[in-house]
Motif scaffolding. Structure first.
Motif, mmCIF file in Angstrom:
data_model
loop_
_atom_site.group_PDB
_atom_site.id
_atom_site.type_symbol
_atom_site.label_atom_id
_atom_site.label_comp_id
_atom_site.label_asym_id
_atom_site.label_seq_id
_atom_site.Cartn_x
_atom_site.Cartn_y
_atom_site.Cartn_z
ATOM 1 N N ILE A 1 39.390 43.641 31.694
ATOM 2 C CA ILE A 1 38.433 42.750 32.353
ATOM 3 C C ILE A 1 37.954 43.394 33.645
ATOM 4 C CG2 ILE A 1 38.257 40.579 33.677
ATOM 5 C CD1 ILE A 1 40.020 39.272 31.548
ATOM 6 N N ASP A 2 36.657 43.290 33.878
ATOM 7 C CA ASP A 2 36.125 43.586 35.205
ATOM 8 C C ASP A 2 35.074 42.510 35.463
ATOM 9 O OD1 ASP A 2 35.061 44.403 37.561
ATOM 10 O OD2 ASP A 2 34.757 46.492 36.980
ATOM 11 N N ALA A 3 35.508 41.457 36.131
ATOM 12 C CA ALA A 3 34.639 40.298 36.356
ATOM 13 C C ALA A 3 33.895 40.389 37.680
ATOM 14 C CB ALA A 3 35.466 39.014 36.301
ATOM 15 N N SER A 4 33.945 41.551 38.334
ATOM 16 C CA SER A 4 33.281 41.673 39.637
ATOM 17 C C SER A 4 31.772 41.398 39.607
ATOM 18 C CB SER A 4 33.605 42.995 40.316
ATOM 19 O OG SER A 4 33.660 44.045 39.417
ATOM 20 N N PRO A 5 31.031 41.642 38.482
ATOM 21 C CA PRO A 5 29.605 41.279 38.498
ATOM 22 C C PRO A 5 29.375 39.786 38.794
ATOM 23 C CG PRO A 5 30.042 42.695 36.627
ATOM 24 C CD PRO A 5 31.374 42.357 37.244
ATOM 25 N N PHE A 6 30.327 38.939 38.410
ATOM 26 C CA PHE A 6 30.209 37.496 38.675
ATOM 27 C C PHE A 6 30.273 37.187 40.169
ATOM 28 C CE2 PHE A 6 31.912 36.444 34.249
ATOM 29 C CZ PHE A 6 30.703 35.934 33.795
ATOM 30 N N ALA A 7 30.858 38.084 40.956
ATOM 31 C CA ALA A 7 31.028 37.843 42.397
ATOM 32 C C ALA A 7 29.685 37.693 43.109
ATOM 33 C CB ALA A 7 31.846 38.961 43.018
ATOM 34 N N GLU A 8 28.618 38.182 42.476
ATOM 35 C CA GLU A 8 27.292 38.086 43.090
ATOM 36 C C GLU A 8 26.524 36.840 42.640
ATOM 37 O OE1 GLU A 8 25.840 41.955 41.934
ATOM 38 O OE2 GLU A 8 27.742 42.703 42.723
ATOM 39 N N LEU B 1 36.782 30.804 37.088
ATOM 40 C CA LEU B 1 36.106 31.736 36.188
ATOM 41 C C LEU B 1 37.025 32.880 35.760
ATOM 42 C CD1 LEU B 1 33.428 31.658 34.832
ATOM 43 C CD2 LEU B 1 32.457 33.004 36.683
ATOM 44 N N ALA B 2 37.925 33.310 36.642
ATOM 45 C CA ALA B 2 38.886 34.363 36.280
ATOM 46 C C ALA B 2 39.739 33.882 35.103
ATOM 47 C CB ALA B 2 39.764 34.714 37.475
ATOM 48 N N ALA B 3 40.217 32.638 35.184
ATOM 49 C CA ALA B 3 41.027 32.059 34.101
ATOM 50 C C ALA B 3 40.217 31.993 32.812
ATOM 51 C CB ALA B 3 41.523 30.666 34.487
#
Length: 197
Positions: A60-67, A140-142
């Motif tokens: 998982i790399d959910a960092s795009p959601f951080a924006e 969202l991480a969950a």
């Protein structure tokens, strides 16, 4: 190396993943290839079954959601730099009132639907160095973890839809498995007609 993503309809997506042993051959290369494949397809998560391997592994790399401006400040902070490898994960507990979020899947392109999931999970897993963790994830991480976890259990997000929704999507799903869908990443379609030579 960018690997083809297995499309809806392939039996591997319905298999329960097998545990990975510490001495799994070239595990680091597999993990690297999975991240590369996921980034190439602009995904935030990828499970081993999606590249044809029935293993209990997802990245998982959910960092795009951080924006995403629509997310809460807490969610954005959590997802900033949220890049992880999950080996042999087990969900120990799911709690809280289920909430809807519009999900999609690299194996099911062009279909997005609201899926209800619990907001909090407690998970036991190993990282790429086989260090064991027990952690609680929220929001969202969950959700991203639950979506990928379903893959290693042989479950797709479309399984969580109502009977009516499933019937409405039946034709679209059949077309995806036949390769009658436009995608800009490498895919392997189970029911695509083989060219005659």
């Amino acid at each position: 190396m960018i690997l083809p993503i297995v499309a809806y309809g392939d039996p591997v997506l319905r298999k329960k993943g097998e545990d990975i042993k510490k001495d799994h051959p070239e595990l680091d290369v597999l993990i690297e290839n999975m991240f590369e494949t996921m980034y190439h397809a602009y995904g935030v998560g990828l499970a081993a079954p999606q590249i044809g391997l029935p293993l209990r592994l997802f990245v998982i790399d959910a960092s795009p959601f951080a924006e995403d401006e629509d997310l809460s400040e807490t969610d954005r902070k959590t997802l900033e730099g949220f890049k992880k490898v999950f080996i042999n994960p087990q969900i120990l507990e799911e709690t809280g009132e289920e909430w809807a979020f519009n999900e999609g899947c690299l194996s099911i392109p062009d279909i997005r639907e609201d899926v209800y999931r619990n907001p909090v999970i407690r998970l036991e897993y190993y990282d790429e160095n086989f260090n064991r963790f027990e952690e609680t994830f929220e929001g969202l991480a969950a959700r991203v973890i639950q979506h990928e976890y379903d893959h290693i259990e042989g479950i797709l997000f479309t399984d969580k839809l109502s009977g009516l929704k499933k019937r409405l999507l039946k034709g679209k799903l059949a077309n995806i498995s036949k390769g009658k869908v436009k995608v800009d990443y490498k895919m392997k379609f189970p029911a695509a007609k083989k060219a005659r030579g």
